[in-house]
Write an enzyme that holds these catalytic residues in place. Structure first.
Site, mmCIF file in Angstrom:
data_model
loop_
_atom_site.group_PDB
_atom_site.id
_atom_site.type_symbol
_atom_site.label_atom_id
_atom_site.label_comp_id
_atom_site.label_asym_id
_atom_site.label_seq_id
_atom_site.Cartn_x
_atom_site.Cartn_y
_atom_site.Cartn_z
ATOM 1 N N GLY A 137 0.987 -1.174 0.087
ATOM 2 C CA GLY A 137 0.112 0.177 -0.049
ATOM 3 C C GLY A 137 1.006 1.138 -0.075
ATOM 4 O O GLY A 137 0.275 2.317 0.546
ATOM 5 N N GLY A 144 -0.343 5.008 -1.160
ATOM 6 C CA GLY A 144 -1.744 5.718 -0.268
ATOM 7 C C GLY A 144 -1.038 6.896 0.365
ATOM 8 O O GLY A 144 0.197 7.346 0.343
ATOM 9 N N ASP A 150 2.130 -1.666 -4.325
ATOM 10 C CA ASP A 150 0.765 -1.363 -4.301
ATOM 11 C C ASP A 150 -0.021 -2.084 -5.460
ATOM 12 O O ASP A 150 0.557 -2.564 -6.340
ATOM 13 C CB ASP A 150 0.782 0.137 -4.673
ATOM 14 C CG ASP A 150 -0.539 0.908 -4.060
ATOM 15 O OD1 ASP A 150 -0.464 1.652 -3.012
ATOM 16 O OD2 ASP A 150 -1.387 0.824 -5.042
ATOM 17 N N ILE A 151 -1.420 -1.996 -5.174
ATOM 18 C CA ILE A 151 -2.140 -2.658 -6.371
ATOM 19 C C ILE A 151 -2.101 -1.646 -7.404
ATOM 20 O O ILE A 151 -2.351 -2.141 -8.673
ATOM 21 C CB ILE A 151 -3.565 -2.860 -5.741
ATOM 22 C CG1 ILE A 151 -4.258 -3.776 -6.531
ATOM 23 C CG2 ILE A 151 -4.512 -1.603 -5.334
ATOM 24 C CD1 ILE A 151 -5.543 -4.466 -6.103
ATOM 25 N N TYR A 187 -15.476 -0.236 8.733
ATOM 26 C CA TYR A 187 -13.848 0.037 8.678
ATOM 27 C C TYR A 187 -13.512 -0.018 10.299
ATOM 28 O O TYR A 187 -12.507 -0.688 10.704
ATOM 29 C CB TYR A 187 -13.578 1.364 8.147
ATOM 30 C CG TYR A 187 -12.129 2.016 8.757
ATOM 31 C CD1 TYR A 187 -10.983 1.509 7.849
ATOM 32 C CD2 TYR A 187 -12.120 3.067 9.363
ATOM 33 C CE1 TYR A 187 -9.788 1.884 8.106
ATOM 34 C CE2 TYR A 187 -10.805 3.753 9.417
ATOM 35 C CZ TYR A 187 -9.713 3.179 8.883
ATOM 36 O OH TYR A 187 -8.490 3.658 9.375
HETATM 37 C C1 AKB Z 1 -10.809 7.669 8.128
HETATM 38 O O1 AKB Z 1 -11.258 8.942 8.393
HETATM 39 O O2 AKB Z 1 -11.564 6.856 7.710
HETATM 40 C C2 AKB Z 1 -9.443 7.563 8.658
HETATM 41 C C3 AKB Z 1 -9.519 7.193 9.870
HETATM 42 C C4 AKB Z 1 -9.477 8.245 10.912
HETATM 43 O O3 AKB Z 1 -9.108 5.994 10.307
HETATM 44 N N1 AKB Z 1 -8.689 8.798 8.369
#
Ligand code: AKB
Length: 319
Positions: A8, A11, A34-35, A141
């Site tokens: 990565g 990024g 990286d991809i 996430y």
């Molecule tokens: C996001 O906003 O998703 C990231 C984080 C806070 O991990 N920058």
């Protein structure tokens, strides 16, 4: 001498961390991957195209280049993750497993994997969030980061994998654009300010979030990776703090250099994500274990970004 693989590397964090690692270990000892295709400035480096979901290829690269440390930075961030929840889970979790498995099987010296303030949720205390607290993330996430932290700890206690991690706040840099986070506004805003445009912010004016200037984030990462293992007491992921501000406060900081800068507000789905995250972080464990101390405040960061980003824009970057 360590041999480093960065997954990565194209990024927002990867591009700056790769440079710092080349400075530390020597360009010849850092393999950037990286991809996506390499950025123009990466063309002369050892760069390989690598998909973090391709376990066989990861093993092959580690063996071919005699890698001793892997930095796995490949991730789908909070905002994009909400648009593609199943893909975000797959990439964030399988990518981590591939690297942890490789570390176990191929006996890597160390692994780095970033976590985030996204592990916290609406019932986490808002202010000065302690290291150990309620974590009930509401984004895919955040769920993947929380689960990932526990897996890092598991691989360490079960198989002795030395994996280290930081819960980054929103990262703000001027060298590369962020990709799909909720804190991205705090990068975009500087671009619009220098282009003489009004910035329409996707968060409301009073949304406090923990943030960090990229040089601090890079320094923290290298410091944690250098710390003697016996000094580390957190094997999930360390809380890491620097600054907290609202969109209105960053706009006011920009106005100290660009007095007619204007901001307007049109909160979208990212507001709900931001509202679920804390205002500020207690990172005393990182201070105590490996001497963490941020260097930049809001005005210091703004001054540095405006000066350097202006120069980059004049050279034709981001055109
Ligand atoms: C996001 O906003 O998703 C990231 C984080 C806070 O991990 N920058």
């Amino acid at each position: 001498m360590e041999r480093i693989l960065v997954i990565g590397s194209g990024g927002q964090l990867g591009s700056e961390l790769t440079e710092a690692l080349k400075e530390k270990w020597g360009t010849e000892n850092v393999v950037a991957s990286d991809i996506n295709d390499p950025r123009p400035e990466q063309a002369k480096d050892t760069f390989i195209k690598l998909d973090v979901l391709d376990k066989e290829e990861i093993y092959a690269v580690i063996q071919e280049y005699k890698i001793t440390q892997v930095y796995n930075l490949a991730a789908v961030l909070s905002a994009v993750g909400e648009k593609k929840p199943h893909f975000a889970w797959k990439l964030n979790m399988e990518g981590l497993f591939n690297v942890l498995e490789a570390a176990k099987d191929l006996k890597l010296n160390k692994v780095y994997w970033p976590s985030s303030i996204a592990v916290f949720g609406p019932t986490t205390p808002k202010k000065d969030v302690p290291q150990y607290t309620i974590c009930n993330p509401t984004t895919v996430y955040g769920i993947s980061k929380l689960a990932g932290e526990q897996w890092c700890d598991y691989y360490r206690s079960k198989w002795g994998v030395d994996v280290r991690s930081l819960r980054y706040p929103g990262l703000i840099g001027y060298k590369a654009l962020p990709g799909g986070g909720t804190t991205d506004y705090a990068v975009d805003i500087y671009h619009k300010a220098l282009e003489g445009q009004t910035y329409e912010c996707f968060l409301s004016e009073n949304t406090y979030l923990p943030m960090m200037y990229m040089p601090d984030a890079i320094r923290a990462t290298l410091q944690l990776m250098d710390a003697p293992e016996e000094q580390l007491s957190v094997h999930t992921s360390y809380n890491l703090g620097a600054l907290s501000f609202t969109p209105e406060e960053i706009a006011a900081s920009i106005r100290k250099s660009i007095p007619d800068f204007k901001i307007s507000y049109a909160p979208d789905f990212r507001q709900q994500i931001a509202d679920s995250w804390p205002d500020s972080i207690d990172d005393s464990q990182a201070q105590q274990d490996w001497g963490w101390k941020p260097a930049y405040d809001l005005d210091g960061m703004t001054g540095d970004i405006l000066k350097n980003l202006k120069a980059l824009k004049e050279e034709g970057h981001f055109a």
